[in-house]
Design an enzyme around this catalytic site. Structure first.
Site, PDB file in Angstrom:
ATOM      1  N   HIS A  16       0.842  -1.198   0.000  1.00  0.00           N
ATOM      2  CA  HIS A  16       0.000   0.000   0.000  1.00  0.00           C
ATOM      3  C   HIS A  16       0.882   1.255   0.000  1.00  0.00           C
ATOM      4  CE1 HIS A  16      -3.033   2.944   1.203  1.00  0.00           C
ATOM      5  NE2 HIS A  16      -3.966   2.025   0.939  1.00  0.00           N
ATOM      6  N   SER A  39       4.330  13.797   4.361  1.00  0.00           N
ATOM      7  CA  SER A  39       4.931  14.660   3.338  1.00  0.00           C
ATOM      8  C   SER A  39       5.691  15.804   3.984  1.00  0.00           C
ATOM      9  CB  SER A  39       3.846  15.225   2.413  1.00  0.00           C
ATOM     10  OG  SER A  39       3.180  14.194   1.729  1.00  0.00           O
ATOM     11  N   HIS A  55      38.665  52.540  -9.642  1.00  0.00           N
ATOM     12  CA  HIS A  55      37.611  53.391 -10.214  1.00  0.00           C
ATOM     13  C   HIS A  55      37.667  53.368 -11.745  1.00  0.00           C
ATOM     14  CE1 HIS A  55      36.916  55.181  -6.197  1.00  0.00           C
ATOM     15  NE2 HIS A  55      38.233  55.098  -6.083  1.00  0.00           N
ATOM     16  N   SER A  57      30.294  37.071 -34.713  1.00  0.00           N
ATOM     17  CA  SER A  57      29.312  37.963 -35.313  1.00  0.00           C
ATOM     18  C   SER A  57      28.798  37.398 -36.620  1.00  0.00           C
ATOM     19  CB  SER A  57      29.930  39.345 -35.558  1.00  0.00           C
ATOM     20  OG  SER A  57      29.039  40.176 -36.265  1.00  0.00           O
ATOM     21  N   SER A  58      27.514  37.642 -36.878  1.00  0.00           N
ATOM     22  CA  SER A  58      26.921  37.212 -38.143  1.00  0.00           C
ATOM     23  C   SER A  58      27.104  38.258 -39.231  1.00  0.00           C
ATOM     24  CB  SER A  58      25.422  36.945 -37.950  1.00  0.00           C
ATOM     25  OG  SER A  58      24.763  38.129 -37.523  1.00  0.00           O
TER      26      SER A  58
END
Length: 512
Positions: A178, A189, A237, A367-368
């Site tokens: 069972h 749970s 900086h 890059s394309s």
């Protein structure tokens, strides 16, 4: 008119008979047409039901696919929580952790009197869950009850039915195994899900996160040693500052990753504490004395990790500060990696119009539209991972703050994000190491040029001529576009020989 209608109906029926329909057999009606006419109107529906079985939960009966081990409660959850689809399913590490837990619990329950035949079948089925052999039987999404009850029952049903099958029983019968009475025996749970969360998190940290960070640490450390003698100009900086070595700069990255590893390890003792044995609210109702300790010991033996029972089950169920703490350590790690990746890509900017002090590996076209362009893609991937981890931590923080009375109800969302962060950081650290860090080269020509042109070398003159005169040299040289040496001599503050003696970058790398 009636005869015409009957003929029309007959012709329509004939048109529906497939050309390959078999002829009449023994005891059959005289034609395919009559068989079709005699078939009940719901025959197709009834035939399709052969691929389902009927199972029950406390709300009634539901159809369950015959090829799945889960049961009615799992099916009901798929009906009630149609949120996000396949990509939002409960993470597999949680499911595997449940397998480990259910195996350990069955073994302990056998010690307390559970029928050995049932216990052994549960253990075998749970092992299959832990090994990932039954992953297809866990369809539930993260977005369900905040306690993870549906997933716990999904696991219980799968293990129950698989164990029933092993024992020669009928799927869905709940006999002889069972899902609640046997697989979930001495459990709730509310304690099993947080236990599975901790098991899953610990395993992911040890198998993915820590090895990845250690690999990155070692690679950065090797580069720090390789670059130990390369003197460059520092920047604060984002402006020019005094010199340091490239090795010193990288040593800062090494220390950051070292601390990241230390922080994560420091969070783990709370992750090793398991809630199992607390059952519904932390009192341990329906368990036996010693159950919690024995389950934790079994889980430790199964995983090789030092799991122990949580000293206070009320905290273990109602709060998940341990996961927030671990997520916080990963969030700090993400901050460190963001800084490291940004520094490296900025130092590698160029190749002709940027800082260009580092030469980064060229892994793919960038890059394309711009031929020959190559981008710092590994740095970009790592910074995106860092941003995602920071976002995950916000979600985990909100989830951790929502422990209401005796139960936190953000469990599935919290573990989803913790596991996501651990896996992303571990994988990204390895990718960044293998595809970027190990191939980084120092552009010494560019480094020397920038250092020799820096006005901040004038800082070495402070002890000899004072801050004000040194500042006058730097500002005048910058305004006139001249060198520090020429300007210092022209202003009459020192001789060329004195400048060469006092302004030596290699003597500016540490205290004297």
């Amino acid at each position: 008119m009636d005869r015409a209608l009957r003929l029309l109906a007959r012709s329509r029926c004939l048109s529906r008979v497939p050309a390959s329909a078999p002829g009449p057999g023994p005891g059959s009606s005289p034609s395919g047409v009559s068989r079709l006419l005699l078939r009940p109107p719901n025959a197709a529906r009834m035939a399709s039901q052969n691929s389902f079985r009927i199972e029950y939960d406390t709300f009634g009966e539901l159809k369950v696919p015959n090829d799945k081990y889960y049961g009615a409660q799992t099916v009901r959850s798929t009906m009630n929580f149609k949120i996000g689809g396949v990509t939002e399913r409960m993470p597999i590490p949680v499911i595997k952790a449940f397998g480990i837990l259910k195996r350990a619990a069955a073994e302990v329950n056998q010690d307390y009197g559970l029928d050995p035949k049932i216990a052994n079948a549960i253990m075998k089925a749970a092992d299959e869950v832990a090994e990932g052999k039954l992953n297809d039987h866990f369809p539930l999404v993260v977005w369900q009850t905040g306690s993870g009850t549906q997933t716990n029952m999904n696991v219980n049903e799968v293990i129950s039915n698989r164990a029933i099958e092993m024992l020669g029983g009928e799927l869905g019968s709940k006999k002889p195994v069972h899902p609640n009475d046997h697989v979930n025996k001495s459990q709730s749970s509310n304690d099993t899900f947080p236990t599975a969360m901790h098991i899953a998190a610990a395993v992911e940290v040890h198998e993915a996160l820590l090895p990845g960070l250690q690999k990155l640490h070692d690679a950065l450390d090797a580069k720090s040693r390789e670059f130990a003698q390369i003197i460059k100009i520092g920047r604060t900086h984002t402006q020019d500052a005094v010199p340091l070595t490239l090795g010193q700069e990288f040593s800062g990255y090494v220390q950051q990753v070292k601390y990241a590893i230390t922080r994560i390890k420091a969070a783990m003792p709370r992750i090793y504490e398991l809630a199992a044995g607390g059952t519904a609210v932390g009192t341990g109702l329906n368990t036996r004395i010693g159950f919690a300790e024995k389950v934790a010991a079994k889980v430790a033996a199964l995983t090789g990790l030092p799991f122990v029972t949580a000293p206070n089950k009320f905290e273990a169920l109602a709060a998940h500060d341990a996961l927030v703490e671990l997520s916080g350590a990963m969030n700090t790690t993400a901050c460190s990696l963001m800084k490291i990746a940004n520094d490296i890509r900025f130092l590698g900017s160029g190749p002709r119009s940027g800082l260009g002090e580092l030469i980064l590996p060229e892994n793919e076209p960038g890059s394309s539209i711009m031929p020959g362009k190559v981008n710092p893609t590994q740095c970009e991937a790592l910074t995106m991972v860092a941003a995602q981890v920071m976002g995950n931590h916000v979600a985990v923080t909100v989830g951790g703050s929502n422990g209401h009375f005796e139960l936190n109800v953000f469990k599935p969302m919290m573990i989803k994000n913790v596991l996501h962060s651990a896996r992303l950081l571990g994988d990204a650290a390895v990718s960044f190491t293998e595809n970027c860090v190990v191939g980084i080269q120092a552009n010494t020509e560019r480094i020397n040029k920038l250092m020799n042109e820096s006005l901040m070398l004038v800082t070495a003159l402070n002890p000899h001529i004072g801050y004000d005169k040194a500042a006058k040299i730097a500002k005048t040289a910058h305004k006139n576009g001249s060198t520090l040496k020429a300007t210092a001599v022209e202003l009459g503050y020192l001789t060329a020989e004195q400048f060469d003696e006092w302004v030596k970058p290699k003597d500016m790398l540490g205290p004297k």
